[in-house]
Design a protein around this motif. Structure first.
Motif, PDB file in Angstrom:
ATOM      1  N   GLY A 101       0.800  -1.228   0.000  1.00 21.85           N
ATOM      2  CA  GLY A 101       0.000   0.000   0.000  1.00 21.85           C
ATOM      3  C   GLY A 101       0.829   1.273   0.000  1.00 21.85           C
ATOM      4  O   GLY A 101       0.308   2.358   0.254  1.00 21.85           O
ATOM      5  N   PHE A 102       2.112   1.168  -0.326  1.00 19.79           N
ATOM      6  CA  PHE A 102       2.996   2.332  -0.297  1.00 19.79           C
ATOM      7  C   PHE A 102       3.014   3.100  -1.619  1.00 19.79           C
ATOM      8  O   PHE A 102       3.425   4.257  -1.659  1.00 19.79           O
ATOM      9  CB  PHE A 102       4.417   1.934   0.082  1.00 19.79           C
ATOM     10  CG  PHE A 102       4.525   1.376   1.482  1.00 19.79           C
ATOM     11  CD1 PHE A 102       3.682   1.795   2.503  1.00 19.79           C
ATOM     12  CD2 PHE A 102       5.477   0.422   1.784  1.00 19.79           C
ATOM     13  CE1 PHE A 102       3.778   1.287   3.784  1.00 19.79           C
ATOM     14  CE2 PHE A 102       5.591  -0.097   3.068  1.00 19.79           C
ATOM     15  CZ  PHE A 102       4.738   0.333   4.075  1.00 19.79           C
ATOM     16  N   VAL A 103       2.597   2.450  -2.695  1.00 17.62           N
ATOM     17  CA  VAL A 103       2.497   3.104  -3.995  1.00 17.62           C
ATOM     18  C   VAL A 103       1.207   2.656  -4.661  1.00 17.62           C
ATOM     19  O   VAL A 103       0.601   1.661  -4.255  1.00 17.62           O
ATOM     20  CB  VAL A 103       3.702   2.773  -4.928  1.00 17.62           C
ATOM     21  CG1 VAL A 103       5.017   3.244  -4.325  1.00 17.62           C
ATOM     22  CG2 VAL A 103       3.766   1.292  -5.265  1.00 17.62           C
ATOM     23  N   ASP A 104       0.794   3.416  -5.682  1.00 17.94           N
ATOM     24  CA  ASP A 104      -0.325   2.978  -6.499  1.00 17.94           C
ATOM     25  C   ASP A 104      -0.055   3.353  -7.943  1.00 17.94           C
ATOM     26  O   ASP A 104       0.878   4.094  -8.240  1.00 17.94           O
ATOM     27  CB  ASP A 104      -1.667   3.526  -5.996  1.00 17.94           C
ATOM     28  CG  ASP A 104      -1.764   5.039  -6.027  1.00 17.94           C
ATOM     29  OD1 ASP A 104      -0.906   5.705  -6.653  1.00 17.94           O
ATOM     30  OD2 ASP A 104      -2.708   5.577  -5.437  1.00 17.94           O
ATOM     31  N   ARG A 105      -0.877   2.799  -8.829  1.00 17.56           N
ATOM     32  CA  ARG A 105      -0.758   3.091 -10.256  1.00 17.56           C
ATOM     33  C   ARG A 105      -1.759   4.193 -10.596  1.00 17.56           C
ATOM     34  O   ARG A 105      -2.902   4.158 -10.158  1.00 17.56           O
ATOM     35  CB  ARG A 105      -1.067   1.846 -11.080  1.00 17.56           C
ATOM     36  CG  ARG A 105       0.033   0.835 -11.062  1.00 17.56           C
ATOM     37  CD  ARG A 105      -0.238  -0.260 -12.118  1.00 17.56           C
ATOM     38  NE  ARG A 105       0.924  -1.109 -12.273  1.00 17.56           N
ATOM     39  CZ  ARG A 105       1.123  -2.239 -11.595  1.00 17.56           C
ATOM     40  NH1 ARG A 105       0.234  -2.640 -10.716  1.00 17.56           N
ATOM     41  NH2 ARG A 105       2.204  -2.954 -11.798  1.00 17.56           N
ATOM     42  N   GLN A 106      -1.276   5.142 -11.416  1.00 15.58           N
ATOM     43  CA  GLN A 106      -2.136   6.228 -11.876  1.00 15.58           C
ATOM     44  C   GLN A 106      -2.065   6.275 -13.398  1.00 15.58           C
ATOM     45  O   GLN A 106      -1.023   5.946 -13.985  1.00 15.58           O
ATOM     46  CB  GLN A 106      -1.649   7.576 -11.342  1.00 15.58           C
ATOM     47  CG  GLN A 106      -1.600   7.699  -9.854  1.00 15.58           C
ATOM     48  CD  GLN A 106      -1.013   9.039  -9.423  1.00 15.58           C
ATOM     49  OE1 GLN A 106      -0.349   9.734 -10.179  1.00 15.58           O
ATOM     50  NE2 GLN A 106      -1.269   9.387  -8.164  1.00 15.58           N
ATOM     51  N   ALA A 107      -3.128   6.709 -14.018  1.00 14.44           N
ATOM     52  CA  ALA A 107      -3.104   6.901 -15.472  1.00 14.44           C
ATOM     53  C   ALA A 107      -2.081   7.983 -15.800  1.00 14.44           C
ATOM     54  O   ALA A 107      -1.983   8.995 -15.108  1.00 14.44           O
ATOM     55  CB  ALA A 107      -4.484   7.302 -15.968  1.00 14.44           C
ATOM     56  N   ASP A 108      -1.323   7.747 -16.856  1.00 18.65           N
ATOM     57  CA  ASP A 108      -0.349   8.735 -17.316  1.00 18.65           C
ATOM     58  C   ASP A 108      -1.069   9.718 -18.222  1.00 18.65           C
ATOM     59  O   ASP A 108      -1.585   9.326 -19.277  1.00 18.65           O
ATOM     60  CB  ASP A 108       0.782   8.027 -18.075  1.00 18.65           C
ATOM     61  CG  ASP A 108       1.914   8.969 -18.442  1.00 18.65           C
ATOM     62  OD1 ASP A 108       1.687  10.192 -18.524  1.00 18.65           O
ATOM     63  OD2 ASP A 108       3.038   8.472 -18.645  1.00 18.65           O
ATOM     64  N   PRO A 109      -1.151  10.999 -17.823  1.00 14.60           N
ATOM     65  CA  PRO A 109      -1.900  11.954 -18.639  1.00 14.60           C
ATOM     66  C   PRO A 109      -1.308  12.123 -20.044  1.00 14.60           C
ATOM     67  O   PRO A 109      -2.030  12.458 -20.981  1.00 14.60           O
ATOM     68  CB  PRO A 109      -1.831  13.260 -17.856  1.00 14.60           C
ATOM     69  CG  PRO A 109      -0.873  13.058 -16.749  1.00 14.60           C
ATOM     70  CD  PRO A 109      -0.581  11.604 -16.632  1.00 14.60           C
ATOM     71  N   GLY A 110      -0.034  11.851 -20.205  1.00 15.23           N
ATOM     72  CA  GLY A 110       0.601  12.004 -21.507  1.00 15.23           C
ATOM     73  C   GLY A 110       0.452  10.793 -22.405  1.00 15.23           C
ATOM     74  O   GLY A 110       0.643  10.892 -23.620  1.00 15.23           O
TER      75      GLY A 110
END
Length: 174
Positions: A101-110
């Motif tokens: 739970g220390f990181v998560d995935r996010q959509a790359d806006p680029g």
């Protein structure tokens, strides 16, 4: 009996080198001593942090990823390049950090086809706790030094920071 700070050896001229530069064999000896000292410092820190703070279980490679992500979210390939690790190695480390739970995935806006890895609030707290524990441990060790030794360590910090920057640069092609 307290030891006195070591005085640097005088710099002799190398007949084949530039005036004022240490001879090649002396430079290699200095590099060997610095390598040994850095290795022992890292080992001592890892060992002492586990003894003084037994809940701290993150491997150094994961901590270094969290430190890199503290500045901004990055793609796995970017993380791998910055850490000079194989992308599959970074993917494995990221998997463990995701599970914790220390990181998560996010959509790359680029580029919507890729994801960026970002520090979570829990990851930020973990990194802050790790950093503060190390700062306290090092501060205690510095306080145990003689004043001249402590001053020598502090005086060396700018040069060590520059050395770290130089080592982070890709090796020049010869």
């Amino acid at each position: 009996m307290p030891s006195s700070p070591q005085v640097p050896e005088p710099v002799a001229e190398d007949p084949a080198g530039e005036p004022g530069e240490p001879p090649a064999d002396q430079a290699v000896e200095h590099a060997r001593r610095l390598t040994d000292t850095v290795t022992r410092l890292r080992r001592a820190l890892r060992s002492s942090i586990r003894t003084d703070y037994p809940w701290e279980s993150l491997p150094m490679a994961q901590v270094e990823l969290l430190q890199t992500l503290a500045a901004a979210p990055l793609r796995v390939g970017e993380l791998a390049a910055r850490q000079r690790l194989a992308p599959n190695t970074v993917s494995g480390l990221i998997g463990k950090l995701l599970d914790a739970g220390f990181v998560d995935r996010q959509a790359d806006p680029g580029d919507r086809r890729t994801a960026r890895i970002a520090l979570t609030p829990a990851g930020r707290r973990q990194l802050d706790d790790w950093q503060h524990a190390h700062e306290r441990r090092i501060a205690t060790a510095l306080d145990a030094l003689e004043p001249g030794e402590r001053a020598a360590v502090v005086q060396a910090l700018p040069a060590l920071e520059q050395l770290a920057k130089a080592l982070a640069q890709p090796a020049e092609q010869g």
